[in-house]
Structures are given as C-alpha cells and as structure tokens.
Motif scaffolding. Structure first.
Motif, PDB file in Angstrom:
ATOM      1  N   THR A 199       0.862  -1.185   0.000  1.00  0.00           N
ATOM      2  CA  THR A 199       0.000   0.000   0.000  1.00  0.00           C
ATOM      3  C   THR A 199       0.897   1.233   0.000  1.00  0.00           C
ATOM      4  OG1 THR A 199      -0.051   0.019   2.403  1.00  0.00           O
ATOM      5  CG2 THR A 199      -1.830  -1.161   1.294  1.00  0.00           C
ATOM      6  N   ALA A 200       0.279   2.392  -0.283  1.00  0.00           N
ATOM      7  CA  ALA A 200       1.050   3.623  -0.424  1.00  0.00           C
ATOM      8  C   ALA A 200       1.805   3.960   0.858  1.00  0.00           C
ATOM      9  CB  ALA A 200       0.121   4.764  -0.808  1.00  0.00           C
ATOM     10  N   ASP A 201       1.142   3.801   1.989  1.00  0.00           N
ATOM     11  CA  ASP A 201       1.750   4.267   3.236  1.00  0.00           C
ATOM     12  C   ASP A 201       2.139   3.145   4.199  1.00  0.00           C
ATOM     13  OD1 ASP A 201      -0.698   3.376   3.980  1.00  0.00           O
ATOM     14  OD2 ASP A 201      -1.351   5.227   4.935  1.00  0.00           O
ATOM     15  N   GLY A 202       2.057   1.916   3.741  1.00  0.00           N
ATOM     16  CA  GLY A 202       2.465   0.804   4.620  1.00  0.00           C
ATOM     17  C   GLY A 202       1.369   0.336   5.544  1.00  0.00           C
ATOM     18  N   LYS A 203       0.227   0.999   5.528  1.00  0.00           N
ATOM     19  CA  LYS A 203      -0.892   0.532   6.339  1.00  0.00           C
ATOM     20  C   LYS A 203      -1.799  -0.339   5.468  1.00  0.00           C
ATOM     21  CE  LYS A 203      -2.939   3.720   9.023  1.00  0.00           C
ATOM     22  NZ  LYS A 203      -3.384   5.114   9.387  1.00  0.00           N
ATOM     23  N   LEU A 204      -2.190  -1.477   5.998  1.00  0.00           N
ATOM     24  CA  LEU A 204      -3.104  -2.327   5.239  1.00  0.00           C
ATOM     25  C   LEU A 204      -4.472  -1.649   5.145  1.00  0.00           C
ATOM     26  CD1 LEU A 204      -2.389  -5.987   6.446  1.00  0.00           C
ATOM     27  CD2 LEU A 204      -1.625  -4.837   4.368  1.00  0.00           C
ATOM     28  N   THR A 205      -5.165  -1.968   4.075  1.00  0.00           N
ATOM     29  CA  THR A 205      -6.522  -1.457   3.879  1.00  0.00           C
ATOM     30  C   THR A 205      -7.424  -2.633   3.492  1.00  0.00           C
ATOM     31  OG1 THR A 205      -6.116  -1.110   1.530  1.00  0.00           O
ATOM     32  CG2 THR A 205      -5.656   0.749   3.001  1.00  0.00           C
ATOM     33  N   PRO A 206      -8.727  -2.447   3.673  1.00  0.00           N
ATOM     34  CA  PRO A 206      -9.648  -3.504   3.231  1.00  0.00           C
ATOM     35  C   PRO A 206      -9.424  -3.882   1.774  1.00  0.00           C
ATOM     36  CG  PRO A 206     -10.810  -1.941   4.603  1.00  0.00           C
ATOM     37  CD  PRO A 206      -9.431  -1.373   4.399  1.00  0.00           C
ATOM     38  N   GLU A 207      -9.188  -2.898   0.938  1.00  0.00           N
ATOM     39  CA  GLU A 207      -9.004  -3.180  -0.481  1.00  0.00           C
ATOM     40  C   GLU A 207      -7.742  -4.012  -0.708  1.00  0.00           C
ATOM     41  OE1 GLU A 207      -9.508  -0.085   0.847  1.00  0.00           O
ATOM     42  OE2 GLU A 207     -11.653  -0.398   0.485  1.00  0.00           O
ATOM     43  N   ALA A 208      -6.670  -3.594  -0.065  1.00  0.00           N
ATOM     44  CA  ALA A 208      -5.400  -4.315  -0.245  1.00  0.00           C
ATOM     45  C   ALA A 208      -5.526  -5.757   0.250  1.00  0.00           C
ATOM     46  CB  ALA A 208      -4.273  -3.594   0.492  1.00  0.00           C
ATOM     47  N   ILE A 209      -6.188  -5.916   1.379  1.00  0.00           N
ATOM     48  CA  ILE A 209      -6.365  -7.267   1.928  1.00  0.00           C
ATOM     49  C   ILE A 209      -7.216  -8.105   0.985  1.00  0.00           C
ATOM     50  CG2 ILE A 209      -7.512  -8.544   3.774  1.00  0.00           C
ATOM     51  CD1 ILE A 209      -6.715  -6.104   5.605  1.00  0.00           C
ATOM     52  N   ARG A 210      -8.299  -7.517   0.545  1.00  0.00           N
ATOM     53  CA  ARG A 210      -9.179  -8.256  -0.361  1.00  0.00           C
ATOM     54  C   ARG A 210      -8.437  -8.638  -1.640  1.00  0.00           C
ATOM     55  NH1 ARG A 210     -14.640  -9.036  -0.430  1.00  0.00           N
ATOM     56  NH2 ARG A 210     -14.901  -7.648   1.358  1.00  0.00           N
ATOM     57  N   GLY A 211      -7.638  -7.726  -2.125  1.00  0.00           N
ATOM     58  CA  GLY A 211      -6.886  -8.001  -3.348  1.00  0.00           C
ATOM     59  C   GLY A 211      -5.999  -9.220  -3.201  1.00  0.00           C
ATOM     60  N   VAL A 212      -5.252  -9.270  -2.116  1.00  0.00           N
ATOM     61  CA  VAL A 212      -4.356 -10.407  -1.910  1.00  0.00           C
ATOM     62  C   VAL A 212      -5.148 -11.680  -1.606  1.00  0.00           C
ATOM     63  CG1 VAL A 212      -2.574 -11.360  -0.397  1.00  0.00           C
ATOM     64  CG2 VAL A 212      -2.428  -8.988  -1.160  1.00  0.00           C
ATOM     65  N   ALA A 213      -6.155 -11.521  -0.769  1.00  0.00           N
ATOM     66  CA  ALA A 213      -6.883 -12.712  -0.311  1.00  0.00           C
ATOM     67  C   ALA A 213      -7.637 -13.409  -1.426  1.00  0.00           C
ATOM     68  CB  ALA A 213      -7.847 -12.336   0.815  1.00  0.00           C
ATOM     69  N   THR A 214      -8.026 -12.649  -2.426  1.00  0.00           N
ATOM     70  CA  THR A 214      -8.847 -13.235  -3.483  1.00  0.00           C
ATOM     71  C   THR A 214      -8.080 -13.466  -4.775  1.00  0.00           C
ATOM     72  OG1 THR A 214      -9.594 -11.060  -4.214  1.00  0.00           O
ATOM     73  CG2 THR A 214     -10.927 -12.157  -2.529  1.00  0.00           C
ATOM     74  N   SER A 215      -6.770 -13.216  -4.737  1.00  0.00           N
ATOM     75  CA  SER A 215      -6.018 -13.358  -5.994  1.00  0.00           C
ATOM     76  C   SER A 215      -5.857 -14.814  -6.403  1.00  0.00           C
ATOM     77  CB  SER A 215      -4.651 -12.697  -5.863  1.00  0.00           C
ATOM     78  OG  SER A 215      -3.855 -13.438  -4.961  1.00  0.00           O
ATOM     79  N   ARG A 216      -5.923 -15.703  -5.441  1.00  0.00           N
ATOM     80  CA  ARG A 216      -5.788 -17.129  -5.757  1.00  0.00           C
ATOM     81  C   ARG A 216      -6.793 -17.913  -4.917  1.00  0.00           C
ATOM     82  NH1 ARG A 216      -0.565 -18.792  -7.818  1.00  0.00           N
ATOM     83  NH2 ARG A 216      -1.334 -20.921  -7.599  1.00  0.00           N
ATOM     84  N   SER A 217      -7.310 -18.975  -5.470  1.00  0.00           N
ATOM     85  CA  SER A 217      -8.203 -19.804  -4.661  1.00  0.00           C
ATOM     86  C   SER A 217      -8.059 -21.269  -5.059  1.00  0.00           C
ATOM     87  CB  SER A 217      -9.652 -19.354  -4.830  1.00  0.00           C
ATOM     88  OG  SER A 217     -10.015 -19.477  -6.194  1.00  0.00           O
ATOM     89  N   ASP A 218      -6.854 -21.637  -5.408  1.00  0.00           N
ATOM     90  CA  ASP A 218      -6.599 -23.020  -5.794  1.00  0.00           C
ATOM     91  C   ASP A 218      -5.589 -23.620  -4.820  1.00  0.00           C
ATOM     92  OD1 ASP A 218      -4.822 -20.991  -7.232  1.00  0.00           O
ATOM     93  OD2 ASP A 218      -3.692 -22.830  -7.546  1.00  0.00           O
ATOM     94  N   ILE A 219      -5.535 -24.930  -4.782  1.00  0.00           N
ATOM     95  CA  ILE A 219      -4.698 -25.573  -3.772  1.00  0.00           C
ATOM     96  C   ILE A 219      -3.210 -25.510  -4.091  1.00  0.00           C
ATOM     97  CG2 ILE A 219      -6.502 -27.160  -3.016  1.00  0.00           C
ATOM     98  CD1 ILE A 219      -5.112 -29.355  -4.619  1.00  0.00           C
TER      99      ILE A 219
END
Lengths: 360, 360, 360, 360
Positions: C121-141
């Motif tokens: 993220t821009a300032d090093g603080k996590l955001t809902p968007e950033a978390i969602r982006g990483v969390a949903t980027s993959r969903s395979d084993i």
C-alpha cells in the motif's frame, strides 16, 4: 473375475492443450513399466531397474552424479532445496518460479521455514544482477541468509536460459557463496531447444543440483534429483524416506526412466512438444492483435489477445488457463496432435476475424 | 525408435517371500491403468477416474467419506496424523507400529514434532488398558498432550483386531478425547480374515481416519486416506499438495483403485495372500522346534526356528528378514505361487531334519 | 564475596535515539521485579505474580481474555500466527511488517511453512481493499490459503490505525473468513496517540489476538499474547512450552507487567516517548529540505534529508539507522531526555545550515 | 505516580524445596543487572555486557569457544541439538533425560522431527555400551540415523558423570561418528561436586557443545550455549533469531552472567545447594525405611519412603514432587536455608516415628 471389467472412455475428446499434465504415458515409458512388471523384485530401490535408471542418467550427463527419484516435481524441488538450506536460510528465485507460485508453500514446509526471496526481472529469467541485488540487500541476522539460487529451465513461460546465461549465474553464485539449483520440470525441452549436451547446461555450467522432470514429458509420475556435487547428497536417502518420497516398489518409478533415457524418447518427446508450440506460433504470426507474450522456445505459447477473442475461443470448445498476465496458455506434450494444433490455429484466426468484424 | 527397446529379465527367479512389496502390479490394476492412458485428461484430480475411485470407496464403505490419494503409506499415515495433531500433541501407538519403527521419523516431520508414545503390550496389539495407561500417565504441559491413537490393522506381525477389539479401543478414545486412526497398509487382508464389511472395522466401530493400502495388495503406488468424519478433512487437499503428495496426472494414481475396487480384486488378492500364509503354517504345523511366533491371521508368517536352521534355509536360496525377534518373516502377496509355498515348506522341513540330524 | 564486584559504566553517553531497544528498564518494572524477588515462588506460572499480571490485562481490556507471556516479540507474533494457521495457510501482511522484514523467517519456522503474502500500500498501512486483493487473488490448492491478516499498530514507520480503520479491516476479515492478529510491539504508543481505551482498537473493533509489547516500553524482556476469542487459545500453553517460551521463573516475566499496568506506567511511558517524537518534529518543522517521511503519530520520526546532511549529523555524534527509504530513523523511549532531543534538533538545524552554505 | 506501588508479599513462607526453580535471583546476578540498567546500550548483543559475558565464559573454560545466550534450557538444548542434526537424524539420550521427559517435544519441534532414541540404563546415566547398543541397532534408511548423544550433567536424579565416564562416552561417540552434547542445566553443581575445572568435563573430555544453565543457579532467565568446536556454530546466530531466542535488550540476559562468573557466585551457589542436599542426606542417614533413591552428588535428594510417611510429610506443610519412582524429590538452591533443611530433616524423622508407631 468371470468377465473383464469395462472402463468406458472418459478422457478429453477432442484433445486440449491447457496443460502438458493432461497427456498420458508415452509408449517407451509404458513398455518399460510393463517389462518391469514381470515377476518380483527387491523393494526400496535395491532392484536392477533402479540401478539401471541411475546409470542411464550418469551416462547421459557424463557425470558420476548421485541420482534419487521422487514422486513429483514439488517434492523433488523441495527436497533438493531443503538439502541445500537450513530453516533460517533463504532461496532466491524468480517471481514466476513454480516453487514460489504453485507449490503451496512446499519449499517452506520441507525446509521448516526457508524463505523464498523473489527477484523481479523484465522477462522472468534471473540474471546475475538481479541475484546480486537480492543477495546483498541484507546482511544482518534479522533476515534469512541467502544460500541458494534456483532457476527454472525453461521458465514457466517457456523461455530457455542459454549456456552462457547459466554460466554467468553460476559464477555469481560462487562469488556470493550460493548454491545453484535448477528446476528442470521441463529440462528435456530446454535441451531440445538448445540442441546441447545435458551436461552443458548443468554441471559443466556450474549447476549443483538438478531436478529432472519426467511427468510432463511422458511419464505417469516421477522426477529425478541429480547431485553433481556428491557431498551435497549426504544422507539424502534418509531425507527422501522421511518425507514420504521413497517408493517401496521403486522399480515402477525407475523403469519408465530406463525406457525414456535408453530409447532417446526423453529428447524426442520434448522436440515434438516444442515443435507444436512453434507450429502454432508460425500459424498465427501474421494475425494482428494476437501475439505470443514471450519468446516461444520450449513447449509453451502464451497468447496475448483481446478478452473477447479469448472468450470466443472458449466458446469454440478450447480449454486454457489465463493466470499469467491474462494471456491464454497453450502447453504441448509428447502426444500433441499437429492436426489438432492446426485446428487451434484456425479457430484463433476465425475468432480474430469475428472480433475484427464486430469492431468494424 | 527404429526397433523396440530390449528389457532383459532382471527379477527374482524363483519367487521369494521376503516382502509383499516384492510383488508387481496385478492384472486388474494394470488394466485400469491401461484404460486410463487413453487420451488426455484433466490434471490434479479433476478427472473422471479420480471421481470414480473416490465413489468406489464411498460405495465400499457405505459412507459419504472424504477420500484422498497419496503416493505411499509413509506419507498417507503421516499426513493423516498431522491433520489430527498439532506439533505439541502426541500419538499413541504400539511398539511395533510401522510409524514408530519404519518411517524414519516421518510422522514427526510432517507434524513438525508430534511425539509418538509407545504403548507396550504382550502381543503388539493395543488395548484399552494400554492406551489408557499411556494417555493418563502425564497431564502437564511439559509433555506432549495425547491426541490420537493409531492402530495397525493387521499389525506388523500379521494379527488382526476383531470388530469388538476396535470398538472397545474406540470407546476408550472417545472417553479420553482422542481421535482414532487406522494404518491399513494391509487393510484388505484384515477384511479377508474377518470376512466382515469394511465399514464394520472402521467408521461403524469408531475409527475416524483410515489409510487404506494399495501398494502391498497389487498396485504400483498409492494409498487412500479416508476421513469418515468429514470435518477432520478440512483443507486436507492443501496439506497433500504442500507435502508433495498431489499427483499431477492423478488418473494414474486413481485408476488402479477403480480396477481393484470395482472388480473385487482388492479382496481376492488379500484372500489369496492370506491363504498362502495359512498354507505354509499348515504345512509345518507338525514340525518340532519350528513354530509361528504370532497367530497367522493375515498374509504374514513369522517363523521361530533355531539360527542354524534359518542359516540352512538361506543356503537353500531363500530370502527373508529377521528384524522382529530374530524370527524369519515370510510375507505373501497377490501373486504368491502356492507351488512355491510348498517348496518353501519342503525346504523348512528338510532344514529341520538336517538340523535334527546334526543335533542327534 | 569479600568485596563488591565493580561494574564500570559501559553504556552510551550521551543518549542516542537509534532504537527504543537501547533503553533500559523503567522504575515501575524494576520495582515490581525487585518485589517479586523476595523469597521463593512456584515455577512455570503457578505463582501469584503471573495470575496478577494476567488479571491486570483483563482489567485493562475489560475482557475475560486468555493471557500468555513470551520472551520477545518475534516469538509472540510467531506463536500467535502459528496458532491461527496450518503450514499450508498464509498470512497477509504489509510489506513493511516486522514479521516479514525483521524476524528472520520466524513465522515460517514456528508454523512449519505458512507463507507471508505481502500487500503493498502507499503508506504501509493495510486497507480492506489491499487485503481483499491479496486474499482473493488465488483460490486453488497450488497456493497457500489465506487464513490470517496481521496489522502492526502502530506501523514500523510510526503510523497509527484509527479505530474506524481497524473496524473496517476486521469487517473485511470476517467477510473473507480470515482471523485478525495485531502486532502491538508498540501497542501502548498507539493507545497514547489515539487516547482511546485499549479495547476500542482490539476486541471491540474485531481483533482476535493481540501481541502486546513490553520490551520497547520499559521492560527487560517480555511480551504478552492476548486471545480475545478464548477458543483460539486451546492448548496454547503447550505450544509455548514446546517452542521454548515458557519461563521457569515466570514471576520475573510477569511481575514487570504488574508494575507497568497497575501503575499506569505502560501509558505514561508511551506518552512520553510519543511526546519526544512530536517535540523533534515541531523543532524542525520550519527547516527546508528536511521533513518527516511519515506522519509522526507514535514514538518514531523518520527524517528525509540530503545524504550530506545525514553524514554531517553522524559526524556530530548521532547514531541512527537508514534502512527505510534512506531516511534517518529516530525512535524515542520512556527514558528519552527532552533536553537531549533539543540537542538533536539543534544539530539537525546546524547541519542543515552547513549544508545550505556549501550549496550556496 | 504520586505514591509508590504496593506489592504485598506473595511468596512461599516458609521456604520449600520442591524445585530449584522456586528460588529467586541471587545478589551477584541482581547487582549486575542493576549496573547494566544504567543508561542506554546497543541492542541485540552489540553491547559491552554481552561481550564481557562471552569473554568470561571463554576465560572460565580456557577455550576460544563460541558463546550464545538463550532464554531457557528447553530452547538452549533444542537449538543446540538442531544445530547438530537434520530432521531425519536421531539423538541418543537417557530415559530420564529432560529433553525426553519434560520439554514437550521441543527437540523434535526445533529440529523438525529428529527422533530421540532412549537408551535405558540401570541408574539413568548413559554408558558407552548403552550408546553403542542404540546406535548400532539399526542402519537402514527406514529409521532415523543416529547423529548426536546428549548427556545430562548432573542427571535429573542428581548423579554426576566423572571425568573418566565422559571421556569414555566421548570416545565412543567419536568411534561411531556421533557428536556429544551436554545438557548442563545444573552444570555448576557437577563442577562443585567434582571439584574440577569446567574444561575437564567438557571440551577436554570430548564434549562438542554445552548448554550451561543459569536459571536454576540464581538467575532470572538465561542459559548459555557453548560451542567448543566453532565450526558447529556456523550461522547459529541466525538460528537463535529465527527461533525467537534473540533478546533485543541482550544486556539483561548477559549481565547476570557477568555477575555470576566474575564473582565466582556460579560455583559458590552450586556448592551451597549441593551442601544442603548432603546435609539432609546426613541428617536422615540412620532412619530405617527412609533412604535416598540415588547417590546424593549434586543438589537433589530423592527420598524413598512409605507412602504414608510422605503423606504425613505433606500434612506437615512440605511440598514436593513424586514423579520419579514415587519418591519425594527435594531440590536445593542457592538460597536454601540450612536451618530450614534441618526442619525438613526433623519432620521426616517425626513422620518416620509416627509411621513406625502406627505399624507397631
């Protein structure tokens, strides 16, 4: 059993190119497995087939290397890296390396925590500069100590490191006190592309350990781990056993390698698969808006194309993945049918034309 | 390949009974593998064969259990135990359990440190009392907390737990808050001995997880892991993948199970192997100084005999292990030849006579 | 001992602000340790001090939380994350998170391989968007399954998440099935900045587990791990013991917390340290070419300044790190001397003037 | 803080001898900690106290050994063993070794699975024969390969290995290719008993790595790990950091060692504690039905006595453990009060008389 079991056909028809893991077992591997199935044999690798397969590797590489067999590439890579690392060490890899993107944390698991340090490069191939940058960015005990470099030959996107590139990387590794591991899940395809001796891009160039893939090249299961520096293989047999990678009926893991290596099928299969990728690339070279995302050097073609075109292609019955950059990945195997490749090329052309008509 | 490869015969001739891992692939497994090799199929278990094999297990066990496939028994057991344990938990097992004696610390490795607590019993079979004794001997945080009991059915020495014995063990486990795992490397042989429904000695008796062995019963590789309590299988697919136990060409791991289960070969093979053990036991029953060390209930016969007699037997060309109590282990497989069993019996008899003559 | 040992002074004089780990033990922690040293007491946490410290945490947080003590922050974070993860899971964190950059792979080690997924993220603080982006980027084993989000409060660069920001992150976590961990190595400093109830930025906002740091705030060693969801703490005492984090003389780990929490020193110390950072920021606000790199909200000031100026500052006797973006990091502690902060400000001003004179 | 905090006394009164972990911090360690608390100092061991403590160890052992500090004995032992082992190796230990019985699987956890192989001996002390028996019982890859022997000096039951005994064990280790680790949680007590130079029972006798305990001998926390073979310490600092055993304010872990070693308190404390055990042993020597279970050589006395007598002793207000063979364990510390030892002896005598009266 009074009458034979019925196994209705269940496979893809017509053939797809979504993955080279979709292909079956090639005739040479099959024949060897069949031969190996005659009678009984000692377990756990104390059989003639295992010895013969290991010797075939040593002959192919002109090296008295240590040879081990694992069930799949994830295990082979992870075991090899764990042998080179302690848990507080790190492994430098490309951002597209299979160990980083597609092994579910296996390297970290097998090594009990070794961290993968990703070096980003323009084309996904590691370079001396990129390695040096990552390796020297930290030198304090608060960050895992770099210990190994792993390169994928060819890369996940089908690019092949030249002999000189590997030599340069190996020299950097030596200068930095790092070991060099090669993930050769499609090693044969790299040899086929370069037309070189397997030794030229491994131990002669400075590679310490090679994982040589058989599965994607016509075997049911099985990867070989070759330690060119035998000292690094100390107690590796214990490591394999503890990690659940020692086959009791080892002959069935080893015999297919005998079939592949002694017959030359290992190279022919790869040449065939590479050829199909080239065939497709050539067939669509003139199409606007459609282009390979990466140089086509091995058995992969990643197709950059408008989303609508890819959608159209799916509707025409083609399966493919788009997880790298949104492009369509086509992977060819030992059994890929050139006529079917032509069908794919024709459908890409048709989809392109439909797409252009809409746009016009 | 202008001419076919030559694979000279390399196997044992004549047949030995040192291990059931010496046997090859049975016809039913082979035929299924051959059928599965037609054409291409999706990778990583998304193919029809994998679905069909899992369904065959569910039908056989009359249970909507979760089914996974691993390459070998070491991995299957270790993955299952790791799913039931955290690193600071412990697993109660028999002193002769394969997980304790022959897996090179694999359970500890896969679980990152779970300790095996050995319960010693007279015959190597766990009992409610023995389990309770170990489970309740410590209850402080300075010692790993018992979490799982693992029983081997049949045991390493060929003894079979009865339905009632398993029920009693399961009741003890429930009372103590422990899960119950069954190492069924030779599960089919136990079913053959008991003549019971597979469900009777597993989920109906209170077993939570079963590792069902295929390798020793006629397959090349492959063990199935069955979770009767589906909640325990959460994310187990990730666990398999990370641990290097997900086959890319899964159909070749699954199809042999289809061949075995649908044809009934899984049970016929075990019955045959058990029969050979009984045949040998019957043939030497009258011999003095020579006796089975354990009840012959499955496919093993451990022969207690004077050292000189065993030496004589070796000189007559027989291979066998003596790592359990110095007795000679004979393990029979799906392909054991009854005529060859008779030869073994005759040689034991001859060796016994030679030994008696010297003594006299 | 006939005469007292001589311990010559060895510490920094004058005071430096390179790290808040350079400070010693504050009087309140020391007094409690001294009181705890009277007589003998039960070991391993079965003493009154440990009970009293845990109760003090429960009072402070108005929560019947489970409280554990670890020796340092690396262990506290790693144990907490390992309790929330299996080896094939992943942890989403900021690119500047201590767990990612400064714990030498400890989270991977304690969890046996859980992968850290970095959200940039821009300032090093996590955001809902950033978390969602990483969390949903993959969903395979083939990639570790996201299971936990960890946020550092305040961040490594001294920025504080507001109550609303944490609530939003927690809501995202709940929606995605993720647990929320807070690395509170400087948790007191965040409370001091926000002027809020500790519960407001933890369990009331949706945090599942907090690692509350004592070392950087005036203790010799010791971090507390608070599980607001007690179910997540199951067998955590075993985990601590196995991982070498159970103190035999626990009273000396617990008593300082009693001193800190009951006296209010935990907050006063943090207010003081934050005040020093603000003091420095105010004193140099008007200087051109010199500016804080991040909002000064806690006890850190990262100074962006020309390299020559920083070099000059070093020559004037100041120690500081520049590992984040090349800026000079100044970290203040409970014992930072305001007069010495003024000296630093004056030297920055002087260095700036010298630098300007050269440029002119 | 307007008025000083009140810390009501909470400790045991009168003194108990249930554990040497019940004792507090001795004056010499305390004074050093107090001296170390003046001003600020560099973190992570880059301070003068850490250097001075390490040098004190090197002087005491007359060895240029590598010295590291860990928070407790569980961690120190586990880190040391992990440095000597891979996960597929094994560690030979006594059945009463702390690593086996009281560390909750920590050695297995830190090493990612190394198995402890228990050698049973009559008195709990390992012997060359016992080691050889375990080390040579298996030599196949299906069982972890022996790599290290660990001995506890003195043993958990207070027996001391003589110089000759250690030499003989070390010679056996060398002959078998094994490393020798010493768990010296009460190392000082062994030195006090033998009256020897610390080097005589460590490197001069063939010990490779020593864990030297401070906690049980008068420190709050802290154990030292000494590598006499410096090559074995390679990257050990990374290992400590990753495993959560690097103190940020290291001076507080190191300074107490300076206080202990430079003043000679390390040995005086141990002599005092040993003396209390001898005092008790002498005081009850004439009592029938009451006897030490083991030779009283260090600071422990395990009392064999009728259950009723022990029960009576508990009713007289004495605390003690009976986890070893049902005997009452009394452990003396640096602060054990000889008058209180006399009270214990008197109560044992009284309980014995009461017991005899009932029996009569």
């Amino acid at each position: 059993m009074s009458q034979p079991q019925q196994f209705a056909p269940q496979q893809f028809a017509p053939q797809q190119f979504a993955s080279d893991n979709y292909a079956g077992i090639c005739p040479e591997a099959w024949a060897a497995m069949e031969a190996a199935n005659a009678g009984s044999a000692p377990a756990y690798g104390n059989d003639d087939w295992t010895q013969r397969a290991a010797d075939a590797f040593r002959a192919l590489f002109a090296s008295d290397c240590e040879v081990f067999f694992a069930f799949n590439g994830t295990a082979a890579n992870s075991l090899a890296l764990a042998a080179l690392c302690q848990s507080y060490h790190s492994v430098i890899c490309s951002s597209s390396a299979h160990v980083e993107t597609d092994e579910c944390g296996a390297p970290e698991f097998f090594s009990n925590g070794s961290k993968l340090l990703v070096a980003t490069t323009a084309d996904g191939k590691l370079t001396p500069e990129a390695i040096r940058g990552v390796a020297t960015s930290r030198s304090d005990i608060h960050f895992p100590k770099p210990r190994v470099v792993t390169i994928t030959q060819p890369t996940e996107t089908g690019q092949v490191y030249s002999i000189d590139e590997i030599r340069a990387i190996a020299a950097t590794c030596r200068a930095l006190g790092l070991k060099l591991h090669m993930d050769g899940a499609r090693f044969a395809h790299a040899c086929a592309h370069l037309g070189c001796d397997p030794a030229d891009i491994t131990w002669r160039a400075g590679v310490d350990v090679l994982c040589f893939g058989g599965t994607k090249n016509g075997m049911a299961v099985g990867e070989a781990i070759l330690f060119f520096d035998r000292a690094l293989a100390q107690d590796f047999d214990y490591r394999c056993k503890q990690a659940g990678q020692l086959a009791s009926k080892m002959r069935f893991l080893a015999a297919p390698w005998v079939g592949m290596l002694e017959s030359g099928a290992w190279l022919r299969n790869a040449e065939h698969a590479n050829g199909c990728a080239s065939q497709l690339a050539a067939a669509i070279r003139d199409l606007p808006e459609v282009a390979p995302m990466f140089p086509v050097e091995a058995n992969a073609l990643f197709l950059q194309a408008p989303a609508a075109l890819l959608e159209d292609l799916r509707e025409r019955g083609w399966s493919f993945y788009t997880f790298i950059g949104g492009g369509a990945r086509f992977m060819f195997a030992w059994d890929s049918d050139p006529a079917r490749v032509d069908e794919l090329a024709a459908d890409i052309r048709a989809a392109r034309e439909a797409s252009a008509a809409i746009a016009a």
